[in-house]
Design an enzyme around this catalytic site. Structure first.
Site, PDB file in Angstrom:
ATOM      1  N   ASP A 167      -0.963   5.148  -0.006  1.00 11.27           N
ATOM      2  CA  ASP A 167      -2.419   5.326   0.054  1.00 11.27           C
ATOM      3  C   ASP A 167      -2.940   5.622  -1.344  1.00 11.27           C
ATOM      4  O   ASP A 167      -2.960   6.778  -1.784  1.00 11.27           O
ATOM      5  CB  ASP A 167      -2.774   6.460   1.009  1.00 11.27           C
ATOM      6  CG  ASP A 167      -4.271   6.564   1.261  1.00 11.27           C
ATOM      7  OD1 ASP A 167      -5.023   5.786   0.650  1.00 11.27           O
ATOM      8  OD2 ASP A 167      -4.681   7.433   2.044  1.00 11.27           O
ATOM      9  N   GLU A 187      -9.972   3.538   6.291  1.00 14.16           N
ATOM     10  CA  GLU A 187     -10.854   4.703   6.279  1.00 14.16           C
ATOM     11  C   GLU A 187     -12.183   4.386   6.957  1.00 14.16           C
ATOM     12  O   GLU A 187     -12.719   5.184   7.736  1.00 14.16           O
ATOM     13  CB  GLU A 187     -11.107   5.174   4.842  1.00 14.16           C
ATOM     14  CG  GLU A 187      -9.930   5.867   4.182  1.00 14.16           C
ATOM     15  CD  GLU A 187     -10.335   6.527   2.870  1.00 14.16           C
ATOM     16  OE1 GLU A 187     -11.458   7.066   2.791  1.00 14.16           O
ATOM     17  OE2 GLU A 187      -9.532   6.493   1.910  1.00 14.16           O
ATOM     18  N   ASP A 230      -9.203   6.152  -2.233  1.00 11.23           N
ATOM     19  CA  ASP A 230     -10.018   7.090  -1.465  1.00 11.23           C
ATOM     20  C   ASP A 230     -11.481   6.691  -1.575  1.00 11.23           C
ATOM     21  O   ASP A 230     -11.935   6.251  -2.645  1.00 11.23           O
ATOM     22  CB  ASP A 230      -9.870   8.527  -1.987  1.00 11.23           C
ATOM     23  CG  ASP A 230      -8.642   9.225  -1.424  1.00 11.23           C
ATOM     24  OD1 ASP A 230      -7.849   8.562  -0.723  1.00 11.23           O
ATOM     25  OD2 ASP A 230      -8.462  10.427  -1.702  1.00 11.23           O
ATOM     26  N   SER A 246       5.688  -7.790   4.137  1.00 10.49           N
ATOM     27  CA  SER A 246       6.860  -8.448   3.554  1.00 10.49           C
ATOM     28  C   SER A 246       8.107  -7.892   4.218  1.00 10.49           C
ATOM     29  O   SER A 246       8.071  -6.876   4.907  1.00 10.49           O
ATOM     30  CB  SER A 246       6.951  -8.205   2.032  1.00 10.49           C
ATOM     31  OG  SER A 246       5.798  -8.638   1.366  1.00 10.49           O
TER      32      SER A 246
END
Length: 827
Positions: free
Chosen positions: A339, A195, A342, A267
């Site tokens: 995600d 972000e 924030d 991974s």
């Protein structure tokens, strides 16, 4: 003269003798911390005797009458072999590193205190079920039993590092194990940094389309185009020139989140049903990737629980097999790139800076003060502030200060910042699960960091489930969580987290094979999109090809794929970049830059993309692409180019295919001429070859990728000291690269941009056709003591792509044991 000479000889001999005595004394004292694997100890807290059988690789096989006693034995084994590592992880979570290391770690302590990790860990213990709490307490009792033995038996303070630092050690608690899981979540968190970078690029680029080139979406549809998002300054009606441009404070090597961009989590995992297996048994391969350290974060162990044996990879500090198998179920993990973070820009009240704006008007920050003790310096007092969205994080962390407008602060919302973090419960339940359904149900307790949980059962089924809390966002979110958003806008705020059934799930696929390399897994619209940022777009193409190349697979074919060093990125990018340079022009005279370039291009023309440590081509290719990318972007984004030191394959492909007009990056903005992509590619190759010649000599054929691509396993503390670094740090030439299945990611930073710093610290391959033929390995050794022969004994196997047996047969463990530690309860 002869008398003087004799006395000089005597003095020199005496000095040498004293030096030898000092070295031997230090070695003997430090050697006391190497545990005796064949000892018998009487300890409190057991219900019956426990045996810890160390096999030839020092992997403990723990046998006890009850689960409590087995967890007790694992705690003691972890403390025997990795006490310093455990204590450092705990101290990091507590924000108390500076008490030992002084000002260099003050920034780390500041961040961890503001996130309040340890307080949340302590509170989360109350959210765990009684069985989990009992396991954590038994494990803690085992750790504390070893601490007691170290003190009463004078066992070298338990770790040689404790001779250099304050040896007072608080007892281990269940909250400490939860805190270790928090630390792993922090290490794997990365969306907040994406972000910040997107916002900084939005400020730096005149053409918003450039964001789609440098930070492109992973291939596939269903994702909102970047052009539909507002420019970052427009969110706050603040001119771009008013944003801070100062660089953030440098990160110390101890920093728990100092992975670098694109290193937050990576991974590989894949599984096959019996229909796709030659021996008609389910197969699973897994290799989690983290930053390399000495010792590695992973520790191999086998537990004989009442539900049966379980074996695999643990992290010292937690009584959990994070990746492994029992005799009915195997599991592996990869970072899901969900995600779950924030960032919010919070507006301060101009009339009262102790207030911030909310959808309902001005509100008071929740505040308190904490004192951080600093070795050899005065204590530092910090004021912590929380908003309704989360804790306020100062601008010195994560470059927040460069994108925070005047009169505002930055806060962070993260699913892990909860008093109900039950993630560790999932691991304990997986260890006793016997079916796919039980494994999937165990994942419901997982909070953060989000993972792809791959399951393979002995009855022939496979499944992959995204586990971890997904934020419940509003469709009208202004930035779709791609950039920090105004915290006072209601549509930007979370409405909680979604239900577990909303997480992507794949069960019993028709193809018979499931796999993940941190690639995009679903094509769903925001806000159920899972993520806009994924960890891989290249490795998945190679894995798909290898899986499709065989009708049926074996354990060995899974190992072959796990160790594969062919770069799909190189095969894709190199023909695009070199297409107008290969075999063009007349042969140049020897000794000229043109001749050197022709020789390098001739080598690359015959190269198949294999990043083999013994070849010069991978080194030429890596240096060329690094220089090329910097030439393309530095004239337009300036110092921000330092955030793109690792090659971005999709960006280079967009430029050299001119997708969306991306070839405009080839023209140097400041020059009057109009440069073509071929011009830039040629200049970048010449610069790369010049650097390589200065570094490795003039003979291109003698250059070796392994000479530049050493695996760097550094001790997080002692590795930076000249006197001890040669003892505690491990260096190995390695194959692989940033985009190979055998991933060996590079930092991109000078003076050694191609070191292998982020790789598969654990590898495991499980075969239910013959479970005891399953194999595993870690990157260093079981012991964290640099004086132990087990400090690095598995490292050479790991480097060569070899494994050790992963058997649950107790007779095999006992037959080749190097010692049996017997724990006897106090009468």
């Amino acid at each position: 003269m002869s008398v003087l000479l004799r006395w000089l000889v005597r003095l020199v001999a005496l000095a040498v003798a004293l030096l030898v005595c000092v070295v031997l004394a230090v070695w003997w004292i430090g050697g006391r911390s190497i545990p005796d694997y064949g000892a018998t100890w009487t300890v409190p807290g057991l219900t019956a005797p426990v045996e810890i059988v160390r096999d030839t690789a020092a992997v403990p096989h723990i046998f006890g009458a009850t689960d409590h006693d087995v967890y007790f034995g694992l705690g003691l084994a972890h403390a025997q072999d990795r006490l310093w590592q455990m204590l450092t992880l705990r101290r990091t979570a507590q924000g108390r590193l500076s008490e030992l290391f002084g000002e260099p770690t003050l920034q780390i302590d500041d961040l961890l205190r503001r996130l309040d990790v340890y307080a949340l860990s302590s509170a989360s213990v109350d959210a765990l079920d009684p069985e989990t709490v009992a396991a954590l307490q038994a494990y803690s009792d085992g750790v504390n039993a070893w601490l007691g033995l170290v003190g009463s038996e004078a066992l070298g303070r338990g770790a040689p590092e404790l001779f250099l630092f304050e040896p007072e050690i608080a007892p281990w608690r269940p909250a400490d194990s939860v805190a270790v899981s928090f630390m792993m979540a922090l290490q794997l968190a990365g969306h907040h940094e994406e972000e910040v970078l997107r916002a900084r690029l939005s400020l730096a680029l005149d053409d918003p389309a450039g964001l789609a080139d440098l930070l492109p979406d992973a291939p596939g549809g269903g994702v909102a185009e970047l052009a539909s998002l507002p420019a970052y300054p427009d969110l706050f009606e603040t001119p771009a020139s008013r944003f801070a441009q100062a660089a953030a404070a440098p990160r110390h090597p101890l920093h728990p989140h100092a992975q670098g961009r694109g290193r937050a989590g990576a991974s590989n995992v894949w599984a096959a049903t019996p229909a796709r297996a030659a021996a008609s048994g389910t197969l699973l391969a897994n290799d989690p990737h983290l930053g390399l350290t000495a010792p590695t974060i992973w520790y191999l162990a086998r537990l004989e629980l009442q539900a049966g044996g379980v074996i695999g990879a643990t992290i010292p500090g937690m009584p959990v097999i994070l990746a492994g198998r029992n005799d009915r179920l195997a599991w592996g993990i990869t970072s899901a790139y969900l995600d779950d973070i924030d960032l919010y820009v919070e507006e301060l009240n101009p009339e009262n800076p102790e207030q911030y704006r909310t959808p309902d008007g001005w509100a008071e920050f929740r505040t308190d003060r904490r004192v951080i003790e600093v070795a050899d310096s005065a204590p530092v007092t910090i004021t912590r502030r929380w908003t309704e969205n989360g804790p306020v994080i100062p601008g010195v962390h994560y470059d927040f200060g460069t994108i925070t407008p005047p009169g505002h602060v930055m806060s962070m919302a993260w699913t892990a910042l909860t008093e109900d973090n039950t993630s560790i419960q999932t691991g304990l339940r997986l260890m006793t699960a016997s079916t796919i359904e039980e494994g999937l149900a165990a994942g419901e307790d997982f909070v953060a960091p989000a993972q792809n949980l791959m399951l393979a059962s002995a009855d022939g089924r496979i499944a992959m489930q995204v586990i971890g809390h997904m934020p419940w966002r509003m469709t009208a979110h202004q930035t779709q969580a791609r950039m920090p958003s105004p915290g006072w806008i209601a549509d930007n705020r979370w409405q909680g987290v979604t239900q577990y059934f909303a997480n992507p799930s794949f069960v019993d696929p028709e193809t018979g094979i499931l796999g993940n390399t941190n690639n995009r897994t679903v094509d769903r619209a925001f806000p159920l999109h899972v993520s806009f940022t994924w960890g891989d777009t290249q490795r998945i193409t190679r894995l798909s090809r290898l899986m499709e190349a065989r009708e049926v697979h074996t354990r060995d074919s899974f190992i072959e794929a796990q160790l594969d060093t062919v770069s799909a990125a190189a095969r894709n990018i190199l023909p695009l970049v070199a297409r107008d340079l290969w075999f063009t022009g007349e042969t140049a005279p020897d000794g000229t830059p043109e001749r050197r370039r022709q020789r390098a291009l001739a080598l690359l023309a015959e190269w198949n993309g294999e990043m083999n440590e013994h070849l010069p081509e991978p080194l030429i290719y890596a240096a060329w692409m690094r220089e090329l990318q910097q030439r393309l972007i530095r004239d337009e984004i300036g110092p921000l180019a330092d955030e793109f030191l690792q090659v971005e394959p999709i960006f280079l492909e967009r430029v050299f295919r001119d997708i969306g007009g991306a070839s405009r990056w080839c023209n140097i903005v400041q020059s009057t001429a109009t440069e073509t992509c071929t011009d830039i590619a040629r200049m970048a190759l010449d610069d790369a070859l010049q650097w390589l010649e200065e570094r490795y000599g003039r003979d291109l054929a003698s250059w070796r990728w392994g000479a530049a691509h050493e695996a760097r396993h550094d001790h997080p503390v002692l590795g930076n000291t000249r006197l001890l670094s040669w003892i505690v740090n491990i260096r190995q030439p390695t194959s692989g690269g940033d985009f190979t299945l055998n991933r060996a990611a590079t930092p991109g930073t000078m003076p050694d941009p191609f070191l292998n710093t982020h790789s598969a610290g654990y590898r495991g391959v499980y075969d239910f056709a013959d479970p005891d033929s399953s194999v595993f390995v870690i990157a260093t050794g079981q012991s964290g003591n640099p004086l132990s022969r087990h400090y690095d004994d598995l490292g050479e196997l790991w480097r060569r792509g070899e494994y050790i047996p992963m058997s649950l047969d107790p007779n095999l463990a006992r037959a080749g044991n190097i010692g049996i530690t017997r724990l006897v309860p106090v009468p």
